[in-house]
Design a protein around this motif. Structure first.
Motif, PDB file in Angstrom:
ATOM      1  N   GLN A   1      -8.909   0.342  -1.022  1.00 56.84           N
ATOM      2  CA  GLN A   1      -7.945  -0.334  -1.885  1.00 56.84           C
ATOM      3  C   GLN A   1      -7.755  -1.756  -1.378  1.00 56.84           C
ATOM      4  O   GLN A   1      -7.757  -2.001  -0.167  1.00 56.84           O
TER       5      GLN A   1
ATOM      6  N   ALA B   1       0.195   4.778  -3.719  1.00 55.64           N
ATOM      7  CA  ALA B   1      -1.225   4.922  -4.060  1.00 55.64           C
ATOM      8  C   ALA B   1      -1.993   5.529  -2.895  1.00 55.64           C
ATOM      9  O   ALA B   1      -2.910   6.336  -3.091  1.00 55.64           O
ATOM     10  N   ARG B   2      -1.598   5.181  -1.683  1.00 55.02           N
ATOM     11  CA  ARG B   2      -2.249   5.751  -0.502  1.00 55.02           C
ATOM     12  C   ARG B   2      -2.079   7.271  -0.470  1.00 55.02           C
ATOM     13  O   ARG B   2      -3.050   8.014  -0.300  1.00 55.02           O
TER      14      ARG B   2
ATOM     15  N   LEU C   1       0.811  -1.212   0.000  1.00 49.64           N
ATOM     16  CA  LEU C   1       0.000   0.000   0.000  1.00 49.64           C
ATOM     17  C   LEU C   1       0.848   1.268   0.000  1.00 49.64           C
ATOM     18  O   LEU C   1       0.428   2.298  -0.529  1.00 49.64           O
TER      19      LEU C   1
ATOM     20  N   SER D   1      -3.037  -4.430  -7.202  1.00 49.90           N
ATOM     21  CA  SER D   1      -3.831  -3.509  -6.385  1.00 49.90           C
ATOM     22  C   SER D   1      -5.114  -3.154  -7.111  1.00 49.90           C
ATOM     23  O   SER D   1      -5.086  -2.830  -8.302  1.00 49.90           O
ATOM     24  N   TYR D   2      -6.231  -3.215  -6.395  1.00 47.56           N
ATOM     25  CA  TYR D   2      -7.544  -2.981  -6.989  1.00 47.56           C
ATOM     26  C   TYR D   2      -8.214  -1.791  -6.304  1.00 47.56           C
ATOM     27  O   TYR D   2      -8.151  -1.645  -5.075  1.00 47.56           O
ATOM     28  N   PHE D   3      -8.864  -0.956  -7.122  1.00 47.62           N
ATOM     29  CA  PHE D   3      -9.519   0.258  -6.635  1.00 47.62           C
ATOM     30  C   PHE D   3     -10.935   0.344  -7.202  1.00 47.62           C
ATOM     31  O   PHE D   3     -11.143   0.065  -8.390  1.00 47.62           O
TER      32      PHE D   3
ATOM     33  N   VAL E   1     -11.276   6.306  -8.360  1.00 50.26           N
ATOM     34  CA  VAL E   1     -10.073   6.692  -9.106  1.00 50.26           C
ATOM     35  C   VAL E   1     -10.311   7.834 -10.086  1.00 50.26           C
ATOM     36  O   VAL E   1      -9.365   8.331 -10.694  1.00 50.26           O
TER      37      VAL E   1
END
Length: 242
Positions: free
Chosen positions: A222, A166-167, A90, A144-146, A151
Motif C-alpha cells: 500500500q 486498510a492494513r 495506514l 491510498s493506492y493498492f 484488492v
C-alpha cells in the motif's frame, strides 16, 4: 512570501497537556480531565481531544487503565516525538476518524506511486481518498493506492468507509503481513482538485508524506500519499542525543 507554519490543533492541545504534566498540574498517578471536560475547557471538538490524548499515550505521558480512565504517567525516561503521518494513514479506521471518504475507484497509477509499488507507468491501481477534518477545517488529504491484484476479494473497492484500517482488512482477507513503512517527505504545489479539497489559496504549497508499506520481503502492499497544507501543519521530531 514566507508562510508561518502552526501545529494542528490536536498537537497544540497535546503540548498544553504535556506542559501541565511537567509543571505538576497533572501529577503522576492522577486522572486527567475527562474528554467532555477537555472539550469544554479548550473549546475544541471531541475528535481533536481524542487525538491529542492518543498522541500523549503513544509517547508515554498517559495510559488508559480499565475502570479508572486516563492516568498520568509523568515524563517518560526518553522523550521521543515523531509525527508518523504515514502510519496514521495506514492504520486509520475510516468509520471512526474525523473526516470523510470522498472517492474510491481505479485510476492510472501516479508516477510517484508507480515506482513505489513497482508497477509500470500505465498500470491501474485502486485509490481510496479520505479528507481529514478538524472542527470543520480540512487538515489532511490522504490518497491510498493498492495494486489491483491485491484488492481482489476485499471490500477496498466499495465506496463506503471501512470499519477497520486498510492494513487490518488486507491482513485478514489476503493473509499478508505488513512489516515496515518507508516515508518520503517532499514539498510541491497541489493539483487543482487537491487545492480545492484542502481550501488552499493560489500558490500555497503542500507537504507530501509518501508512506510505502511493505511486507518482510520488501514487496509494497500500500502507498499512502498524505498531503498537508503548509500553512496549517508541521512535522516535528524530538530525540535525545547520545
Amino acid at each position: 512570501m514566507a508562510y508561518e507554519v502552526e501545529p494542528p490543533k490536536y498537537v497544540r492541545l497535546a503540548q498544553t497537556l504535556q506542559q501541565r504534566i511537567e509543571d505538576g498540574t497533572y501529577a503522576p498517578g492522577t486522572r486527567v480531565p475527562s474528554e467532555n471536560q477537555l472539550v469544554q475547557a479548550f473549546g475544541m471538538s471531541r475528535p481533536t481531544v481524542v487525538r491529542a490524548l492518543e498522541l500523549l499515550k503513544r509517547d508515554g505521558w498517559l495510559e488508559s487503565r480499565q475502570g479508572y480512565g486516563t492516568i498520568v504517567r509523568g515524563r517518560p525516561e526518553v522523550v521521543e516525538r515523531k509525527d508518523r503521518r504515514g502510519r496514521e494513514a495506514l492504520e486509520r479506521d475510516e468509520s471512526q476518524g474525523a473526516g470523510r471518504l470522498i472517492e474510491v475507484g481505479r485510476v492510472p497509477v501516479p508516477a510517484r506511486v508507480a515506482s513505489a509499488l513497482g508497477l509500470p507507468k500505465k498500470a491501474e491501481v485502486l485509490m481510496r481518498r479520505f479528507l481529514v477534518e478538524e472542527d470543520g477545517e480540512a487538515v489532511e488529504l490522504v490518497s491510498s493506492y493498492f495494486p489491483a491484484g491485491l484488492v481482489e476479494g476485499t471490500a477496498l473497492g466499495v465506496d463506503e468507509p471501512l470499519r477497520e484500517s486498510a492494513r487490518e482488512h488486507l491482513e485478514t482477507r489476503k493473509k499478508v503481513r505488513f512489516d515496515h513503512v518507508v516515508e518520503r517527505v517532499s514539498a510541491r504545489l497541489p493539483e487543482a482538485g487537491e487545492a480545492e479539497l484542502l481550501d488552499l489559496p493560489a500558490g500555497m504549497p503542500v507537504l507530501s508524506v509518501l508512506a510505502v508499506a511493505c511486507d518482510a520481503s520488501g514487496r509494497s502492499l500500500q502507498v499512502a500519499d498524505v498531503l498537508l497544507p503548509a500553512d496549517r501543519q508541521e512535522l516535528e521530531d524530538t530525540y535525545r542525543l547520545s
